[in-house]
Scaffold this active site. Structure first.
Site, mmCIF file in Angstrom:
data_model
loop_
_atom_site.group_PDB
_atom_site.id
_atom_site.type_symbol
_atom_site.label_atom_id
_atom_site.label_comp_id
_atom_site.label_asym_id
_atom_site.label_seq_id
_atom_site.Cartn_x
_atom_site.Cartn_y
_atom_site.Cartn_z
ATOM 1 C CD GLU A 39 18.872 21.134 38.684
ATOM 2 O OE1 GLU A 39 19.608 20.160 38.406
ATOM 3 O OE2 GLU A 39 17.760 21.340 38.129
ATOM 4 N NE ARG A 63 34.676 14.429 37.701
ATOM 5 C CZ ARG A 63 34.206 13.704 36.699
ATOM 6 N NH1 ARG A 63 33.676 14.303 35.662
ATOM 7 N NH2 ARG A 63 34.267 12.400 36.734
#
Length: 314
Positions: free
Chosen positions: A58, A166
């Site tokens: 990341e 999500r």
């Protein structure tokens, strides 16, 4: 034409990016081995030459995005919100200090990834990105608003953090307004006794709570803030003045998030009876986000009860 309302939030994200890629040749998308889970694969299918998977790294995700921005591209960097925070140092030093047009998109935010437990549930991300001076911070409520927010973010000159869920969402904004404006709050219900301010996916809970309150003779305004930074101070000022009581509701820690942003403003301009509803601890593993909303008290019934307490305090 595909009905955005029928998509999940992450599918709306993928479609928005793919459509942006059709319109702008400078849009590039980067993922940290999350092309499938974030639905960035929809962009990759149309624009494979502008899609980059940096692996589970990341910090590199954010650093490479900064480099692409310096080269004249408009990067969208995607990974789970809980893991985007690993790149916060790069977001601060490489992106924010240079005010680069990098869009960091944290998916599976809040309780969206109920199944994988607290390590995957981002409840601190708003606070972390709100503190960076040049970042715009957005938390859309549903798929329609995800699509609009991602599309609108292409007009920004500086960096942005967009918080996306999500699969769980209750579509309420699809017919609420015509145009998404960054920095604008939307009045869902008007009221005079208490104002419920929301951001993100808890908006429908607040709408239901307002109905409970109406049944008890309490007039509750519901004002939705898909943009947390810059905050719509005019809307905050108006409804704090009209009602004299403000309740903020968010799927985030009560420390440093949306409610804190409202409190910071009101404490300096119009001291108001106020309460912040959110989380005070990490999440837990569950079968669904709904199970966690119930467990942690983020329900219409609890919102209504807290709002009623504020009205009585007035």
């Amino acid at each position: 034409m595909l009905d955005i309302e029928s998509l999940t939030p992450r599918e709306a994200l993928g479609k928005a990016l793919a459509d942006l890629g059709d319109l702008r040749s400078d849009v590039v998308v980067l993922v940290a081995d999350t092309g499938e889970t974030t639905r960035a694969k929809l962009f990759a299918e149309r624009h494979p030459e502008r899609f980059f998977n940096v692996g589970i790294a990341e910090q590199s995700l954010v650093g490479i995005a900064a480099g692409l921005a310096l080269a004249g591209f408009m990067p969208y960097a995607l990974t789970f919100a809980a893991f985007m925070t690993r790149g916060w140092e790069q977001a601060r030093n490489s992106v924010d200090r240079l005010a680069l047009p990098v869009r960091l998109v944290g998916t599976h935010a809040g309780f969206a990834d109920a199944y994988d437990g607290p390590s995957h549930q981002a409840l601190e991300d708003i606070a972390l990105f709100r503190v960076l001076p040049n970042f715009t911070v957005m938390a859309p409520a549903d798929s329609c608003e995800v699509y609009k927010a991602v599309t609108a973010s292409a007009t920004l000159k500086g960096p942005a953090y967009i918080r996306v869920g999500r699969d769980f969402h209750i579509p309420v904004t699809c017919g609420l307004y015509d145009k998404f404006e960054i920095g604008k709050a939307y009045v869902v219900l008007d009221g005079s006794d208490v104002a419920i301010f929301t951001t993100g996916v808890v908006l429908p809970f607040a709408i239901e709570a307002a109905q409970f309150l109406k049944d008890r003779g309490i007039s509750a305004a519901v004002v939705h803030f898909p943009t947390i930074k810059p905050l719509d101070y005019a809307a905050v000022e108006k409804y704090a003045s009209v009602t004299g009581a403000v309740l903020t509701v968010e799927e985030h820690m009560v420390y440093g998030g949306f409610g804190s942003a409202i409190a910071e403003y009101l404490s300096q301009t119009r001291p108001t009876k106020m309460a912040i509803m959110g989380l005070k601890s990490y999440g837990r593993t569950a079968k669904s986000p709904q199970e966690l909303y119930q467990y942690f008290g983020l329900t219409p019934e609890n919102i209504a009860a807290r709002a009623e307490e504020l009205v009585k305090l007035k």
